[in-house]
Motif scaffolding. Structure first.
Motif, PDB file in Angstrom:
ATOM      1  N   VAL A 342       0.819  -1.217   0.000  1.00 28.81           N
ATOM      2  CA  VAL A 342       0.000   0.000   0.000  1.00 28.81           C
ATOM      3  C   VAL A 342       0.852   1.265   0.000  1.00 28.81           C
ATOM      4  N   SER A 343       1.884   1.302   0.818  1.00 29.69           N
ATOM      5  CA  SER A 343       2.717   2.498   0.918  1.00 29.69           C
ATOM      6  C   SER A 343       3.417   2.804  -0.402  1.00 29.69           C
ATOM      7  N   SER A 344       4.055   1.792  -0.993  1.00 27.79           N
ATOM      8  CA  SER A 344       4.753   2.019  -2.255  1.00 27.79           C
ATOM      9  C   SER A 344       3.777   2.310  -3.383  1.00 27.79           C
ATOM     10  N   GLN A 345       2.610   1.645  -3.365  1.00 22.89           N
ATOM     11  CA  GLN A 345       1.606   1.900  -4.401  1.00 22.89           C
ATOM     12  C   GLN A 345       1.092   3.328  -4.330  1.00 22.89           C
ATOM     13  N   THR A 346       0.830   3.800  -3.120  1.00 20.28           N
ATOM     14  CA  THR A 346       0.372   5.181  -2.942  1.00 20.28           C
ATOM     15  C   THR A 346       1.408   6.164  -3.463  1.00 20.28           C
ATOM     16  N   SER A 347       2.653   5.929  -3.112  1.00 17.89           N
ATOM     17  CA  SER A 347       3.739   6.807  -3.557  1.00 17.89           C
ATOM     18  C   SER A 347       3.887   6.780  -5.071  1.00 17.89           C
ATOM     19  N   SER A 348       3.744   5.586  -5.660  1.00 22.76           N
ATOM     20  CA  SER A 348       3.871   5.456  -7.116  1.00 22.76           C
ATOM     21  C   SER A 348       2.756   6.203  -7.838  1.00 22.76           C
ATOM     22  N   ILE A 349       1.554   6.131  -7.290  1.00 18.89           N
ATOM     23  CA  ILE A 349       0.422   6.846  -7.895  1.00 18.89           C
ATOM     24  C   ILE A 349       0.652   8.350  -7.824  1.00 18.89           C
ATOM     25  N   ALA A 350       1.039   8.846  -6.648  1.00 18.60           N
ATOM     26  CA  ALA A 350       1.277  10.282  -6.488  1.00 18.60           C
ATOM     27  C   ALA A 350       2.401  10.761  -7.408  1.00 18.60           C
ATOM     28  N   THR A 351       3.454   9.955  -7.542  1.00 16.10           N
ATOM     29  CA  THR A 351       4.571  10.313  -8.423  1.00 16.10           C
ATOM     30  C   THR A 351       4.127  10.338  -9.884  1.00 16.10           C
ATOM     31  N   ALA A 352       3.322   9.348 -10.278  1.00 19.14           N
ATOM     32  CA  ALA A 352       2.832   9.304 -11.662  1.00 19.14           C
ATOM     33  C   ALA A 352       1.991  10.536 -11.979  1.00 19.14           C
ATOM     34  N   ILE A 353       1.173  10.955 -11.031  1.00 18.10           N
ATOM     35  CA  ILE A 353       0.333  12.135 -11.245  1.00 18.10           C
ATOM     36  C   ILE A 353       1.189  13.396 -11.357  1.00 18.10           C
ATOM     37  N   THR A 354       2.134  13.566 -10.441  1.00 15.53           N
ATOM     38  CA  THR A 354       2.986  14.767 -10.483  1.00 15.53           C
ATOM     39  C   THR A 354       3.852  14.780 -11.740  1.00 15.53           C
ATOM     40  N   ASN A 355       4.336  13.624 -12.148  1.00 17.40           N
ATOM     41  CA  ASN A 355       5.128  13.543 -13.387  1.00 17.40           C
ATOM     42  C   ASN A 355       4.279  13.865 -14.610  1.00 17.40           C
ATOM     43  N   ALA A 356       3.010  13.430 -14.579  1.00 16.45           N
ATOM     44  CA  ALA A 356       2.116  13.706 -15.702  1.00 16.45           C
ATOM     45  C   ALA A 356       1.864  15.202 -15.837  1.00 16.45           C
ATOM     46  N   VAL A 357       1.735  15.897 -14.710  1.00 16.42           N
ATOM     47  CA  VAL A 357       1.556  17.349 -14.753  1.00 16.42           C
ATOM     48  C   VAL A 357       2.827  18.016 -15.262  1.00 16.42           C
ATOM     49  N   ALA A 358       3.956  17.587 -14.734  1.00 16.11           N
ATOM     50  CA  ALA A 358       5.237  18.173 -15.151  1.00 16.11           C
ATOM     51  C   ALA A 358       5.506  17.940 -16.633  1.00 16.11           C
ATOM     52  N   GLY A 359       5.056  16.786 -17.136  1.00 14.64           N
ATOM     53  CA  GLY A 359       5.306  16.448 -18.532  1.00 14.64           C
ATOM     54  C   GLY A 359       4.236  16.928 -19.485  1.00 14.64           C
ATOM     55  N   GLY A 360       3.228  17.609 -18.979  1.00 15.73           N
ATOM     56  CA  GLY A 360       2.189  18.140 -19.838  1.00 15.73           C
ATOM     57  C   GLY A 360       1.125  17.134 -20.247  1.00 15.73           C
ATOM     58  N   HIS A 361       1.100  15.962 -19.602  1.00 17.11           N
ATOM     59  CA  HIS A 361       0.109  14.932 -19.941  1.00 17.11           C
ATOM     60  C   HIS A 361      -1.169  15.054 -19.104  1.00 17.11           C
ATOM     61  N   LEU A 362      -1.114  15.822 -18.039  1.00 11.92           N
ATOM     62  CA  LEU A 362      -2.274  16.106 -17.189  1.00 11.92           C
ATOM     63  C   LEU A 362      -2.194  17.570 -16.801  1.00 11.92           C
ATOM     64  N   SER A 363      -3.251  18.317 -17.100  1.00  9.89           N
ATOM     65  CA  SER A 363      -3.186  19.748 -16.810  1.00  9.89           C
ATOM     66  C   SER A 363      -3.268  19.995 -15.305  1.00  9.89           C
ATOM     67  N   ARG A 364      -2.527  20.989 -14.868  1.00 13.51           N
ATOM     68  CA  ARG A 364      -2.565  21.343 -13.448  1.00 13.51           C
ATOM     69  C   ARG A 364      -3.960  21.825 -13.066  1.00 13.51           C
ATOM     70  N   SER A 365      -4.642  22.504 -13.983  1.00 10.02           N
ATOM     71  CA  SER A 365      -5.989  22.986 -13.693  1.00 10.02           C
ATOM     72  C   SER A 365      -6.945  21.814 -13.443  1.00 10.02           C
ATOM     73  N   ARG A 366      -6.782  20.715 -14.168  1.00 13.58           N
ATOM     74  CA  ARG A 366      -7.624  19.531 -13.953  1.00 13.58           C
ATOM     75  C   ARG A 366      -7.330  18.920 -12.590  1.00 13.58           C
ATOM     76  N   LEU A 367      -6.059  18.899 -12.194  1.00 13.11           N
ATOM     77  CA  LEU A 367      -5.687  18.365 -10.886  1.00 13.11           C
ATOM     78  C   LEU A 367      -6.257  19.231  -9.768  1.00 13.11           C
ATOM     79  N   ILE A 368      -6.212  20.552  -9.934  1.00 13.92           N
ATOM     80  CA  ILE A 368      -6.792  21.469  -8.945  1.00 13.92           C
ATOM     81  C   ILE A 368      -8.302  21.265  -8.862  1.00 13.92           C
ATOM     82  N   ASP A 369      -8.926  21.070 -10.012  1.00 14.35           N
ATOM     83  CA  ASP A 369     -10.369  20.835 -10.066  1.00 14.35           C
ATOM     84  C   ASP A 369     -10.734  19.555  -9.311  1.00 14.35           C
TER      85      ASP A 369
END
Length: 384
Positions: A342-369
């Motif tokens: 659970v701990s590593s999975q949670t961290s991996s999910i959060a990292t994937a989301i932050t990387n997606a925002v940094a890489g332009g694959h997920l808009s920051r506005s969508r994450l804020i929403d």
């Protein structure tokens, strides 16, 4: 479906039912001195506040972390890191669950509260009946109880859930399914459905939802856009719903009724919907944005079904990749199953989301929403 741990206590076969105080004194401030404060307050919204958060903190708010109800302290680090929710697994809750959850909630950054959710549907899908009382399978309720009786009995259970610090129930199931069988690998619904009649499910689903709300528990209607008649159980492999043309007539009306009645949250299924695309609904912008948000006008919290489901991996997504795709598609909160990582999975999910925002694959506005929807369902006001 989050069916893991559902027990075998099932009812026998049965038929479904057919379907003038004084105004306050003016403030002593002069208009000139008061106006800037008022303007500043008006400019503050949850969105403007969330815009100042880091991508990592925003990402954590969109994750519900699984934990055994007998050891909720296991996710203290995840809650301390800002997880938006926890989902309790098990079949027998400890008598001191409330105090344990109160301690867990004390670790939430900024003391903004926490979504504590579980599957308390009735029948074989009950996590804490020993603590809050038992409900029969929804199919039994649909056949033998009036909507008023459903609401009353659910309120009794929900009141005890809230007293134990559980504030969200992943229920009611408002799928339309008349198959008089227990849920299984090949059939996700069966007795989990109130009825095979759309009007009965619509009425009973709203009654159940209102019962939870009367007991101060947030209901989550599921599984949009309806699993009745599915080809398989998505927990165990790829699954398809009935064709979209059929769902619109049979399966969607209960969701429309729930939304009109003020449903605060909707869970989206992991089934592919023939006629709406080739991805599971939880990963489909057509299902979530076009239909649920657009056509049905839903403005509340959208939660995925468990992204650990075999249907998700069969579609080519790891859990972290699926989380990103779900958020891109319009979901606000992602779920995954309880396991040893659970701990590593949670961290991996959060990292994937932050990387997606940094890489332009997920808009920051969508994450804020998405983060804003998580706070809104609990009526959290960052500006107060």
């Amino acid at each position: 479906m989050l069916l893991a741990g559902w027990c075998a206590g099932t009812p026998t076969a049965f038929p479904y039912r057919s379907g003038p105080s004084a105004p306050p004194a003016p403030p002593s401030h002069s208009p000139a001195s008061f106006a800037p404060d008022r303007a500043a307050a008006a400019a503050c919204t949850n969105s403007t506040k969330l815009a100042g958060w880091s991508n990592r903190r925003l990402a954590m708010l969109t994750i519900a972390v699984p934990v055994s109800e007998t050891s909720v302290s296991d996710v203290t680090s995840e809650v301390s890191a800002g997880a938006g929710g926890v989902i309790l697994f098990g079949s027998k809750a400890p008598s001191d669950l409330g105090s344990r959850l109160t301690t867990l909630k004390s670790h939430v950054p900024g003391h903004l509260g926490l979504l504590v959710m579980t599957d308390e549907e009735g029948g074989g899908i009950q996590r804490m009946a020993n603590l809050v009382g038992s409900l029969p399978w929804p199919a039994y309720m649909g056949a033998h109880w009036t909507p008023a009786q459903i609401q009353q009995n659910v309120t009794t259970v929900a009141t005890k859930m809230a007293a134990a610090q559980v504030n969200m129930d992943l229920a009611p199931v408002i799928d339309v399914d008349g198959r008089n069988v227990a849920p299984s690998k090949t059939n996700p619904d069966g007795w989990r459905s109130f009825s095979g009649t759309t009007s009965v499910v619509s009425e009973d689903g709203v009654a159940y939802m209102n019962g939870l709300r009367a007991g101060h528990v947030i209901p989550v209607v599921k599984h949009f856009p309806g699993l009745g008649g599915s080809s398989y159980n998505s927990d165990f492999g790829p699954a398809r719903t009935l064709p979209w043309s059929t769902l619109q007539k049979v399966a969607v009306p209960p969701f429309t009724a729930a939304i009109k009645a003020g449903a605060p949250a909707v869970m989206v299924s992991n089934n592919i919907v023939p006629g709406l695309g080739t991805n599971p609904a939880s990963l489909s912008p057509t299902d979530i944005n076009t239909v649920l948000r657009g056509q049905l006008g839903f403005k509340g919290l959208v939660i995925t079904d468990s992204l650990s489901a075999k249907a998700i991996s069969a579609a080519g997504f790891s859990v972290p990749a699926a989380a990103v795709q779900a958020l891109r598609s319009g979901a606000d909160m992602v779920l995954f199953d309880l396991g040893s990582n659970v701990s590593s999975q949670t961290s991996s999910i959060a990292t994937a989301i932050t990387n997606a925002v940094a890489g332009g694959h997920l808009s920051r506005s969508r994450l804020i929403d998405a983060a804003g929807h998580v706070l809104a369902v609990r009526h959290v006001n960052l500006c107060s």
